[in-house]
Each structure stands twice: as C-alpha cells, then as structure tokens.
Design an enzyme around this catalytic site. Structure first.
Site, PDB file in Angstrom:
ATOM      1  N   SER A   1      37.356  37.249  45.535  1.00 40.05           N
ATOM      2  CA  SER A   1      36.257  37.779  44.717  1.00 40.05           C
ATOM      3  C   SER A   1      35.059  36.839  44.673  1.00 40.05           C
ATOM      4  CB  SER A   1      36.789  37.969  43.299  1.00 40.05           C
ATOM      5  OG  SER A   1      35.725  38.219  42.420  1.00 40.05           O
TER       6      SER A   1
ATOM      7  N   TYR B   1      39.686  34.849  35.697  1.00 39.04           N
ATOM      8  CA  TYR B   1      39.895  35.735  36.849  1.00 39.04           C
ATOM      9  C   TYR B   1      39.426  35.021  38.126  1.00 39.04           C
ATOM     10  CZ  TYR B   1      38.915  39.442  40.186  1.00 39.04           C
ATOM     11  OH  TYR B   1      38.854  40.191  41.337  1.00 39.04           O
TER      12      TYR B   1
ATOM     13  N   LYS C   1      41.641  33.473  41.371  1.00 40.90           N
ATOM     14  CA  LYS C   1      41.415  33.863  42.770  1.00 40.90           C
ATOM     15  C   LYS C   1      41.147  32.619  43.628  1.00 40.90           C
ATOM     16  CE  LYS C   1      41.790  38.398  42.680  1.00 40.90           C
ATOM     17  NZ  LYS C   1      42.636  39.189  43.575  1.00 40.90           N
TER      18      LYS C   1
END
Ligand code: UDP
Length: 325
Positions: A117, A141, A145
């Site tokens: 991402s 998040y 990643k």
C-alpha cells in the site's frame, strides 16, 4: 498447478482472481469471510474458508492443492481503525503473512505477490511518490504493510522466496461482475455514490483544512481492474524482477471535493455533503509515480480517467444496490 489467492473473496482479491481465471490459470481462494463475500468467488475457483493465522488450515491447503504461487490480499485494511486498534493489524497483516510464508517453505512454494500500500510512505515529503521515497507510516495499517515487505525481503534472501510487492494508491471502480462491498463502507467513492442514491445520507467530507488546493485530501484513484492486471504481469516477471516493489497509481491527484464533483457529473444527481472533522491517520496528499511499473512490468492503466472509474462503480452499485447480499 494453481495460484493461491488469499483474501480472494474481498474487493481487490476477487477481481484479481477473475483476471487470473480469464487467462486460464487455476485459482484456489482462501478467505475467512470476515470481510469477504462468498458470492464474490467465481464458480471456476476452488474455495477454502480459512484464516491465514490458522497454521493447520493453511498447511492443509498446500497439501490438498498443487500450488505454484501465492497472491496475498488477506488483511485488515481500514486505515482509521488501524489507529485505534493496531493489534488486529499486526496480528493479521504481519503474523498471518508469516504463517503463510512458513507454510510455503514447508511445501516448497517460492513465488509470492504481495498486496502492499501507499500507506507505507506516510505523509509524503514530495509528490509524486516514487518507490525510493522515505517510508514513514503514520498509521498501523501502513506500518504493518511495510513490516511485511521487510519480512519478505529477508525470506527472499535467506530462503529464495521470489516476491514482488505492489503498492496500491486508492483502488476504486468495479469489473463487469465484481465490485466494492465493505461493511462498514469507509471508502470515499462508494460513500459518495450511496449519497447519490439516497439524498438523506449526505457524504461526510473528512477535513476541509488540509494544506491542499481546496482544503480536502488529495488521492490518486486507480481502477481495480488495472490493479488486477498488474498482478498478472508481476506473476509473469517474478523470475526476473523478484525482490522489487512497484507503485500502482495514475499519477493524477483528485481532492475529495473533486471526486464529489466527478460523481455529480457521472450520476447527474445532487450529492449532499457534510463537512466533518479530519479522520485520524489520513495524510493530506498521496499521488503515485508509477513509471517503474510501466517500464519494468509493462503495465499501462487502461481506465485512467476518474469519471470512468466512478462510472464503473456507479454501474455496479445500481445493479447491486445491496452489494453481495
Ligand atoms: N473520505 C471522506 N469521506 C468518506 C470517505 C473518505 O471524506 O466518506 C476521504 C478520506 O478522509 C480520504 C479520502 O476520502 O482523504 C480517501 O479515503 P478512502 O477511505 O477512500 O481511502 P484511503 O485514502 O483511506 O485509503
């Protein structure tokens, strides 16, 4: 030989599985159906309901099917919740991924495509963002990643896992048969279109005081089918390009308010908006430099216009106003 698609009942995973099936790959989908939808699994794919954190079930998948490569989408994905509940993100996105890699090693599977991402970059120092930009995530998040990209690098060096990470900017749009149905829906384009369907549900504009041209956040929206095509290209290049990471975006940034305007044009409806406070974890601007993916993967987005992207979501939403249910 089959491609294992984890999270293949979810938004991006299901559309990648669809692109693989179109090209006659055999596909095994693994999904715990917490956020995915059984109806998003196309009939030609095999389906296993399991969680990537469940080592025994993952092992069984590798025993039952002849897997040649893994595409890994299963993840916790909502940026905002990752700020308030990071443990779920590290657990699923890092531990679940390591579980999968360890099962691959036990079964001698060495090809891996990772759904990464733009959130790994954090608040950009300069835009457009190229792959070499400093990585400083501002939410768990993005951190999860980035951690898993680093895990992959070490598994590559030590155990010979060939991997490519694809760093998506804002996935949006729908294919002919499959689209976006998150519960709760947190993403901008579906929420804007829901407001077009129901004027009593104004779309919240999260923050109008960002240092951008109109005060709302700027994002690079990329058609989900273009993202899916990049995965197929990456699979074919693992042998030569393994170990690399690529940004996937259109290189064009649109503000939240510009997206609302585009949706008004596409739907010819009035879309009521409501100014709301900033959402935590949101960087002001994210726009991709995807020239590396173009040069090395031979990837060219086919649906680069924002209105085409919104149009495909609108078509899907009108065909399925209740999503997959
Ligand atoms: N956003 C918004 N209203 C919504 C959903 C999102 O204003 O109902 C904003 C959000 O703050 C961000 C942009 O739209 O600036 C894109 O958000 P989305 O959740 O679609 O993707 P993200 O950038 O978080 O991956």
């Amino acid at each position: 030989m089959s491609i294992l698609v984890t999270g293949g009942a979810g938004y991006i995973g299901s559309i990648v599985a669809e692109e693989l099936l179109k090209r006659d790959y055999e596909v095994v989908i693994l999904d715990n159906l917490c956020q995915g939808h059984r109806q998003a699994v196309l009939p030609r794919a095999q389906f296993v309901a399991a969680d990537t954190c469940d080592a025994a079930s993952i092992d069984e998948v590798f025993q039952s099917y002849s897997i040649s490569a893994v595409m890994h989408f299963a993840a916790e994905t909502v940026v905002e919740f990752s700020v308030t509940d990071p443990k779920r993100y590290f657990h699923t996105n890092v531990l679940g991924g390591i579980n999968l890699l360890d099962a691959m090693l036990r079964h001698r599977v060495y090809e891996f495509i990772f759904s990464s991402s733009a959130a790994i970059y954090g608040e950009p120092e300069s835009v457009p963002i190229s792959e070499g930009h400093p990585k400083a995530p501002i939410n768990s998040y993005g951190e999860s990643k980035l951690m898993f990209e680093r895990v992959l690098e070490w598994y590559g060096r030590a155990y010979g896992v060939k991997h490519i990470s694809l760093r998506y900017f804002n996935a949006a749009g729908a294919s002919q048969n499959l689209g976006e149905d998150h519960r709760p829906e947190t993403h901008l384009i579906p929420n804007v279109l829901k407001a077009a369907l129901d004027i009593n549900r104004p779309v919240a504009i999260f923050g109008t005081d960002y240092p951008t041209r109109d005060g709302s956040c700027i994002r690079d929206y990329i058609h989900v089918v273009d993202i899916a095509r990049a995965h197929v290209l990456a699979l074919g290049k693992l042998e030569t390009l393994g170990g690399k990471a690529y940004n996937l975006g259109n290189g064009e940034g649109y503000s939240v308010l510009e997206v609302v305007q585009a949706a008004r044009r596409v739907t010819s409806r009035d879309i009521p908006c409501q100014t709301s406070p900033r959402r935590s974890g949101d960087p002001a601007v994210l726009v991709a430099d995807s020239s590396l993916a173009k040069e090395e993967l031979g990837w060219t987005p086919e649906h680069a216009e924002l209105e085409d992207i919104v149009e495909s979501s609108w078509r899907w939403m009108r065909e399925r106003p209740n999503g997959y249910s």
